[in-house]
Every structure is written in C-alpha cells, then in structure tokens.
Design a protein around this motif. Sequence first.
Motif, PDB file in Angstrom:
ATOM      1  N   ARG A 146      47.988  44.731  56.339  1.00  7.61           N
ATOM      2  CA  ARG A 146      47.437  46.221  56.142  1.00  7.61           C
ATOM      3  C   ARG A 146      45.916  46.057  55.404  1.00  7.61           C
ATOM      4  O   ARG A 146      45.697  44.811  55.000  1.00  7.61           O
ATOM      5  CB  ARG A 146      48.123  46.790  54.827  1.00  7.61           C
ATOM      6  N   LEU A 147      45.012  47.018  55.739  1.00  8.15           N
ATOM      7  CA  LEU A 147      43.857  47.139  55.077  1.00  8.15           C
ATOM      8  C   LEU A 147      44.190  48.116  53.939  1.00  8.15           C
ATOM      9  O   LEU A 147      44.506  49.252  54.205  1.00  8.15           O
ATOM     10  CB  LEU A 147      42.866  47.795  56.050  1.00  8.15           C
ATOM     11  N   VAL A 148      43.843  47.775  52.656  1.00  5.32           N
ATOM     12  CA  VAL A 148      44.145  48.503  51.502  1.00  5.32           C
ATOM     13  C   VAL A 148      43.151  48.911  50.655  1.00  5.32           C
ATOM     14  O   VAL A 148      41.979  48.014  50.600  1.00  5.32           O
ATOM     15  CB  VAL A 148      45.035  47.904  50.723  1.00  5.32           C
ATOM     16  N   GLU A 149      42.913  50.076  50.472  1.00  2.00           N
ATOM     17  CA  GLU A 149      41.605  50.117  49.327  1.00  2.00           C
ATOM     18  C   GLU A 149      42.301  50.391  47.826  1.00  2.00           C
ATOM     19  O   GLU A 149      43.309  50.878  47.479  1.00  2.00           O
ATOM     20  CB  GLU A 149      41.477  51.922  49.643  1.00  2.00           C
ATOM     21  N   SER A 150      41.561  49.680  46.931  1.00  3.18           N
ATOM     22  CA  SER A 150      42.056  49.550  45.661  1.00  3.18           C
ATOM     23  C   SER A 150      41.248  50.375  44.600  1.00  3.18           C
ATOM     24  O   SER A 150      40.039  50.258  44.726  1.00  3.18           O
ATOM     25  CB  SER A 150      41.878  48.161  45.046  1.00  3.18           C
ATOM     26  N   GLN A 151      41.926  51.269  43.895  1.00  2.00           N
ATOM     27  CA  GLN A 151      41.084  52.017  42.727  1.00  2.00           C
ATOM     28  C   GLN A 151      41.798  51.667  41.329  1.00  2.00           C
ATOM     29  O   GLN A 151      42.870  51.633  41.131  1.00  2.00           O
ATOM     30  CB  GLN A 151      41.559  53.421  42.976  1.00  2.00           C
ATOM     31  N   ARG A 152      40.810  51.225  40.602  1.00  2.00           N
ATOM     32  CA  ARG A 152      41.110  50.813  39.257  1.00  2.00           C
ATOM     33  C   ARG A 152      41.366  51.955  38.286  1.00  2.00           C
ATOM     34  O   ARG A 152      40.621  52.950  38.413  1.00  2.00           O
ATOM     35  CB  ARG A 152      39.907  49.918  38.747  1.00  2.00           C
ATOM     36  N   LEU A 153      42.474  52.058  37.748  1.00  6.73           N
ATOM     37  CA  LEU A 153      43.027  53.108  36.726  1.00  6.73           C
ATOM     38  C   LEU A 153      43.375  52.436  35.444  1.00  6.73           C
ATOM     39  O   LEU A 153      43.764  51.158  35.242  1.00  6.73           O
ATOM     40  CB  LEU A 153      44.156  53.866  37.296  1.00  6.73           C
ATOM     41  N   PRO A 154      43.360  53.316  34.199  1.00 11.32           N
ATOM     42  CA  PRO A 154      43.630  52.535  33.114  1.00 11.32           C
ATOM     43  C   PRO A 154      44.858  51.825  32.983  1.00 11.32           C
ATOM     44  O   PRO A 154      45.102  50.898  32.268  1.00 11.32           O
ATOM     45  CB  PRO A 154      43.712  53.800  32.159  1.00 11.32           C
ATOM     46  N   ASP A 155      46.040  52.557  33.876  1.00 14.50           N
ATOM     47  CA  ASP A 155      47.131  51.434  33.849  1.00 14.50           C
ATOM     48  C   ASP A 155      47.472  50.516  34.817  1.00 14.50           C
ATOM     49  O   ASP A 155      48.659  50.210  35.060  1.00 14.50           O
ATOM     50  CB  ASP A 155      48.437  52.672  33.578  1.00 14.50           C
ATOM     51  N   GLY A 156      46.373  50.294  35.300  1.00 14.87           N
ATOM     52  CA  GLY A 156      46.353  49.373  36.615  1.00 14.87           C
ATOM     53  C   GLY A 156      45.931  50.071  37.871  1.00 14.87           C
ATOM     54  O   GLY A 156      45.458  51.074  37.909  1.00 14.87           O
ATOM     55  N   ALA A 157      46.027  49.082  38.942  1.00 14.75           N
ATOM     56  CA  ALA A 157      45.486  49.513  40.148  1.00 14.75           C
ATOM     57  C   ALA A 157      46.331  50.500  41.018  1.00 14.75           C
ATOM     58  O   ALA A 157      47.596  50.582  40.872  1.00 14.75           O
ATOM     59  CB  ALA A 157      45.216  48.238  41.082  1.00 14.75           C
ATOM     60  N   SER A 158      45.497  51.332  41.764  1.00 15.61           N
ATOM     61  CA  SER A 158      46.193  52.192  42.618  1.00 15.61           C
ATOM     62  C   SER A 158      45.835  51.756  44.046  1.00 15.61           C
ATOM     63  O   SER A 158      44.711  51.672  44.189  1.00 15.61           O
ATOM     64  CB  SER A 158      45.864  53.667  42.445  1.00 15.61           C
ATOM     65  N   TYR A 159      46.614  51.739  45.043  1.00 17.39           N
ATOM     66  CA  TYR A 159      46.379  51.235  46.122  1.00 17.39           C
ATOM     67  C   TYR A 159      46.777  52.221  47.325  1.00 17.39           C
ATOM     68  O   TYR A 159      47.801  53.208  47.252  1.00 17.39           O
ATOM     69  CB  TYR A 159      47.222  49.849  46.640  1.00 17.39           C
ATOM     70  N   ARG A 160      45.876  52.377  48.469  1.00 15.62           N
ATOM     71  CA  ARG A 160      45.948  53.282  49.480  1.00 15.62           C
ATOM     72  C   ARG A 160      45.804  52.450  50.793  1.00 15.62           C
ATOM     73  O   ARG A 160      44.974  51.944  50.930  1.00 15.62           O
ATOM     74  CB  ARG A 160      44.864  54.422  49.455  1.00 15.62           C
TER      75      ARG A 160
END
Length: 174
Positions: free
Chosen positions: A153-167
């Motif tokens: 997969r190609l995944v976008e990572s967003q940094r959040l206070p409780d860890g990363a979120s992936y799309r």
Amino acid sequence: MSERARVFFACWPSPGLARAIHRQALRLQQSCKGRVMRPDTLHMTLAFLGDVERHRLPELQAVASRVAAVPFRISLTRQGSWHGHRIIWLAPEEVPAPLDLLQTKLCAGLRSAGFQLEGGSYKPHVTVLRNARSAPAEACCGEGLGWAVDAFRLVESQRLPDGASYRTLGEWPL
C-alpha cells in the motif's frame, strides 16, 4: 488540507495477524514498558518518503502500479530494539528473496521518478512498542508469526496526540 502529505509504502497484515502481533506486543510491554502500537497501525514499511507535495501523489501511484512482484511468506521470529531501546520491533530471521526484490524494485522506481527516500539500508520489521524503557530479554519471539504477503500500500500518515493515523491512498496486489 495541507499541500504536503507524509507518505510511505508498506505491507499490511491481515486483521487476524495484526491481533496476534498486538498480543505479542502486550506481552513485551509487561517487561519493556512503553506504548503499544494499535492493531490497525501495525505494518512493515517498504519505503518511507516523508513529506511529498500532494500533486505528486499520482506519480507515486503510477510507480507502484509498475512494480511486478510475487506473493511471499515471512515469519516474524525475532524481536529486538533500536534507538536506546525506545523502539521494540518484530522481524523475520532472514529477508525472503521476493520481499527483497519487491523493496528494491519499488525504491528504484521511486528514485527514477525523482523521489527522495528516507532511511538507510532496508531492515524489514514491524514496530510494536514506542518509548520502551528496556530491550526484550530474549531475541526470539517463540514460534514466530506467519505472514502471507499478497499486496502493498501507499499510505498517508497523520500525527495525532495518541499516535499516528493512517489512510490508504492505493493498494497493489502482488
């Protein structure tokens, strides 16, 4: 939405395997402490690009669509740590030739398209704990966790206070 996306290519375990990896992470947390990665975030990175301009995302997808590779199996039989024991990981004892070829072809295609890759030599692993206080007591993780890899997969990572979120931005079968 930002003009840049923090992206990477990775193999994702099935939900059942992700739960098994998570259980191993919980066992490791008892001795190593640290923050356990959520089952939905567990993955094995193939290529980390970091911040890429969003208008170039179709180029990344085009590179991925040209990578010809075959499905393969790996077994996560080793556990260890990096960065002063802050990162705890699971990894295969040996890198299967099809995984090495997939990673090599993908990175060559990305470089040919003018993308810069972050990181040094490739060491396939699944990060299971962050901010650990100590390394695992043993180098092996029992019988190992078998993984049938049939896509990436190609995944976008967003940094959040409780860890990363992936799309997921794209997925390609092997």
